[in-house]
Write a protein that holds these residues in place. Structure first.
Motif, mmCIF file in Angstrom:
data_model
loop_
_atom_site.group_PDB
_atom_site.id
_atom_site.type_symbol
_atom_site.label_atom_id
_atom_site.label_comp_id
_atom_site.label_asym_id
_atom_site.label_seq_id
_atom_site.Cartn_x
_atom_site.Cartn_y
_atom_site.Cartn_z
ATOM 1 N N ARG A 1 45.153 47.319 33.344
ATOM 2 C CA ARG A 1 45.260 48.062 32.080
ATOM 3 C C ARG A 1 44.067 47.790 31.155
ATOM 4 O O ARG A 1 43.679 48.658 30.353
ATOM 5 C CB ARG A 1 46.567 47.679 31.365
ATOM 6 C CG ARG A 1 46.854 48.525 30.136
ATOM 7 C CD ARG A 1 47.249 49.943 30.538
ATOM 8 N NE ARG A 1 47.332 50.844 29.393
ATOM 9 C CZ ARG A 1 46.352 51.648 29.001
ATOM 10 N NH1 ARG A 1 45.184 51.643 29.633
ATOM 11 N NH2 ARG A 1 46.523 52.449 27.971
ATOM 12 N N LEU B 1 53.055 49.509 34.961
ATOM 13 C CA LEU B 1 53.329 48.824 33.697
ATOM 14 C C LEU B 1 52.322 49.285 32.652
ATOM 15 O O LEU B 1 51.108 49.162 32.857
ATOM 16 C CB LEU B 1 53.233 47.307 33.887
ATOM 17 C CG LEU B 1 53.455 46.451 32.635
ATOM 18 C CD1 LEU B 1 54.871 46.618 32.099
ATOM 19 C CD2 LEU B 1 53.166 44.975 32.931
ATOM 20 N N ASP B 2 52.836 49.834 31.567
ATOM 21 C CA ASP B 2 51.979 50.319 30.487
ATOM 22 C C ASP B 2 50.922 51.284 31.021
ATOM 23 O O ASP B 2 49.757 51.260 30.616
ATOM 24 C CB ASP B 2 51.316 49.144 29.765
ATOM 25 C CG ASP B 2 50.697 49.547 28.423
ATOM 26 O OD1 ASP B 2 51.125 50.575 27.859
ATOM 27 O OD2 ASP B 2 49.774 48.847 27.963
ATOM 28 N N GLY C 1 59.930 44.787 32.584
ATOM 29 C CA GLY C 1 59.636 45.850 31.631
ATOM 30 C C GLY C 1 58.770 46.968 32.186
ATOM 31 O O GLY C 1 58.192 47.749 31.414
ATOM 32 N N CYS C 2 58.665 47.076 33.524
ATOM 33 C CA CYS C 2 57.837 48.126 34.129
ATOM 34 C C CYS C 2 58.519 49.483 33.974
ATOM 35 O O CYS C 2 59.744 49.593 34.078
ATOM 36 C CB CYS C 2 57.622 47.837 35.614
ATOM 37 S SG CYS C 2 56.757 46.283 35.927
ATOM 38 N N GLU C 3 57.731 50.512 33.733
ATOM 39 C CA GLU C 3 58.316 51.850 33.661
ATOM 40 C C GLU C 3 58.675 52.392 35.036
ATOM 41 O O GLU C 3 59.470 53.321 35.163
ATOM 42 C CB GLU C 3 57.386 52.833 32.932
ATOM 43 C CG GLU C 3 55.969 52.896 33.434
ATOM 44 C CD GLU C 3 54.998 52.093 32.576
ATOM 45 O OE1 GLU C 3 53.902 52.604 32.299
ATOM 46 O OE2 GLU C 3 55.337 50.966 32.170
ATOM 47 N N VAL D 1 54.033 48.343 41.124
ATOM 48 C CA VAL D 1 54.631 48.499 39.797
ATOM 49 C C VAL D 1 53.709 49.316 38.907
ATOM 50 O O VAL D 1 52.479 49.309 39.063
ATOM 51 C CB VAL D 1 54.911 47.133 39.123
ATOM 52 C CG1 VAL D 1 55.834 46.286 39.984
ATOM 53 C CG2 VAL D 1 53.619 46.386 38.821
ATOM 54 N N LYS E 1 48.769 44.307 34.545
ATOM 55 C CA LYS E 1 48.281 43.933 33.207
ATOM 56 C C LYS E 1 46.756 43.850 33.184
ATOM 57 O O LYS E 1 46.103 44.302 32.231
ATOM 58 C CB LYS E 1 48.890 42.597 32.787
ATOM 59 C CG LYS E 1 50.379 42.648 32.505
ATOM 60 C CD LYS E 1 50.920 41.251 32.180
ATOM 61 C CE LYS E 1 52.413 41.283 31.901
ATOM 62 N NZ LYS E 1 52.957 39.921 31.635
ATOM 63 N N VAL F 1 52.863 42.483 38.795
ATOM 64 C CA VAL F 1 52.916 42.702 37.343
ATOM 65 C C VAL F 1 51.644 42.181 36.682
ATOM 66 O O VAL F 1 51.052 42.852 35.814
ATOM 67 C CB VAL F 1 54.166 42.028 36.745
ATOM 68 C CG1 VAL F 1 54.097 42.027 35.218
ATOM 69 C CG2 VAL F 1 55.428 42.731 37.226
#
Length: 502
Positions: A104, A72-73, A32-34, A70, A101, A97
């Motif tokens: 973030r 992610l968010d 689900g990484c952008e 990556v 997280k 990943v």
């Protein structure tokens, strides 16, 4: 209509399996990484160093691995490994990943990237002779020959001699979730030598190098190297007997490209790295005085001074097809007609600046390093033919009543905002009434960055353009090493503070 890029498995990449690249990208997407990318890299480096009459160091190393990055968010995660297997690729993607997280949780602002075109391409440094095919014995013989010729001046004071050869080959495959798959092979070669003269309780050195360039063994021009030895020895001897340069005065400087490139590097290159401007480097290397509120306004240099970046420059030490975010190499002005007009960016800092795209300055020195903004080939453009401030080196000297001519690099220091600096050199000559009248030693010059560049009153022509550069620029924590060329011409700079290193 824009055609969708071909699946990674359809692109053949020598040296690495396409399956591992495809696996990494597929896992990043499923997480689900952008955004995400993977770099498979292999580095071979060979260094020879001769001291006096022996080869004191010989190394020939290879290291390889891969790194996964990556987003992610809105938070970065990065992990790397030397073990190139499907299971390890899966583990490293998962670890990257997890790191994103965790990042973030403490991140105040989401990272956003400017778009980039997907590329399927291969780039190889154009070379004539692969340096790794040349026998070690041939290389060592050249170095020992140079040293022996230098030590022949022993009865006149030459007591130490050294010489070196350095070669590298960098193979890397870059793949991203945006569809890029890029294979690059970059060769670099770098020869040089020097000696030390001792007399009257003093020791002085003189050196010579063929600039570090992206080129093959053809750069190791034996006849050129050997033809410089006598001159270097003679100048080291003259230098050790020369008077100490003046101190505490202001003088005119005439700087050869071999000296000027380092001043460009420290006072123009680093201050315009946009991550430094934004404070990303403040904990280690500092920030920059050239803040974004000055963009398009700051009179960085005299109106006849132009600094241009060019990652496509043939032979340039940072020349490549693409940076480590898959951005195609390009050229652009940082200072135009003396005014600050741009920065060095990656995709993240370009977005923060409000630019539509990156100018391709992301680089990592290893598969285990995170890409960051690095100085590209950044050079001083020659003066236009017939320009009122264009002059050859000979003309600069002939039109100088009192000054100092400087060649080569020496010690330097510069403050954390790249504003206040001091530079030395490798050789200095006194200029009087339009003539070079003898050597000096232990000279330094001091200035503020914008004062210095606005004091340039003569710029050399295209015929005196020379590629000089750095092969050991450090940045970041943990530190990364990068290389870049600062091609330039001689300049004359008026009313500069002179000091002494003695």
């Amino acid at each position: 209509m824009v055609q969708a890029p071909a699946p990674i498995s359809e692109v053949k990449t020598p040296g690495y399996t396409t399956e591992l690249s495809e696996l990494a990208i597929d896992l990043i997407r499923k997480a689900g990484c952008e955004y995400g990318d993977v770099r498979f890299c292999s580095y071979r480096t060979q260094n020879l160093y001769a001291r006096d009459r022996s080869l004191s160091n010989l190394s020939d190393n290879v290291n390889s691995g891969f790194g996964v990055r990556v987003l992610l968010d809105g938070a970065w995660g990065f992990a790397a490994s030397h073990n190139k297997t499907p299971a390890e690729v899966a583990r490293i993607v998962a670890l990257a990943v997890d790191i994103a997280k965790a990042s973030r949780l403490s991140q105040l602002t989401r990272v956003q990237l400017v778009p980039v075109e997907a590329h399927r391409d291969t780039y190889i440094t154009p070379i004539q002779i692969d340096p790794f095919t040349v026998p070690i014995a041939e290389k060592a013989e050249l170095l020992l020959n140079v040293n022996e010729q230098l030590l022949n001046y022993g009865d006149r004071g030459i007591k130490k001699a050294y010489s070196y050869l350095s070669f590298s080959r960098e193979d890397k495959t870059f793949a991203s979730t945006e569809g890029s798959l890029i294979q690059q092979t970059i060769y670099r070669s770098y020869p040089g030598f020097g000696c030390t003269a001792i007399a009257n309780g003093d020791a002085q050195s003189r050196s010579y190098e063929r600039p570090p360039l992206n080129i093959g063994y053809e750069h190791i021009d034996r006849s050129d190297i050997l033809s410089q030895v006598d001159r270097v020895a003679e100048e080291a001897i003259e230098k050790v007997h020369a008077p100490v340069g003046p101190s505490g005065i202001r003088s005119t400087l005439i700087l050869k490209p071999t000296n000027l490139f380092l001043t460009i590097h420290e006072s123009v290159g680093h201050p315009t790295e946009l991550d430094r401007v934004y404070g990303y480097e403040s904990n280690f290397a500092g920030t920059s005085f050239a803040t974004t509120d000055k963009l398009g306004k700051l009179q960085y240099a005299a109106p006849w001074v132009n600094f241009k970046c060019d990652r496509t420059q043939p032979g340039g030490r940072s020349t490549a097809g693409y940076d480590d975010e898959g951005v195609a190499s390009q050229d652009w002005y940082v200072v135009k007609d003396g005014t600050l007009v741009d920065y060095l960016t990656d995709r993240e800092t370009a977005h923060r600046l409000g630019r539509p795209s990156s100018n391709g300055c992301a680089y990592a020195d290893s598969w285990s390093s995170v890409p960051m903004v690095r100085i590209p080939n950044l050079g001083l453009e020659p003066g236009p033919e017939g320009g009122s401030h264009t002059a050859t080196l000979a003309e600069m000297i002939a039109n100088t009543e009192d000054g100092i001519l400087i060649d080569g690099i020496g010690s330097f220091s510069i403050d954390q905002q790249r504003r206040n600096f001091q530079f030395g050199g490798d050789a200095f000559w006194k200029v009087e009434k339009g003539k070079v009248v003898g050597m000096l030693k232990n000279v330094t010059y001091h200035s503020m960055t914008t004062d210095f560049w606005n004091s340039v009153d003569a710029v050399g022509p295209a015929s005196e353009w020379m590629q000089c550069g750095a092969n050991n620029c450090g940045k970041g924590e943990p530190i990364q090493i990068a290389q870049m060329t600062h091609a330039c011409v001689p300049v004359r700079v008026r009313d500069i503070q002179i000091g002494s290193s003695s």
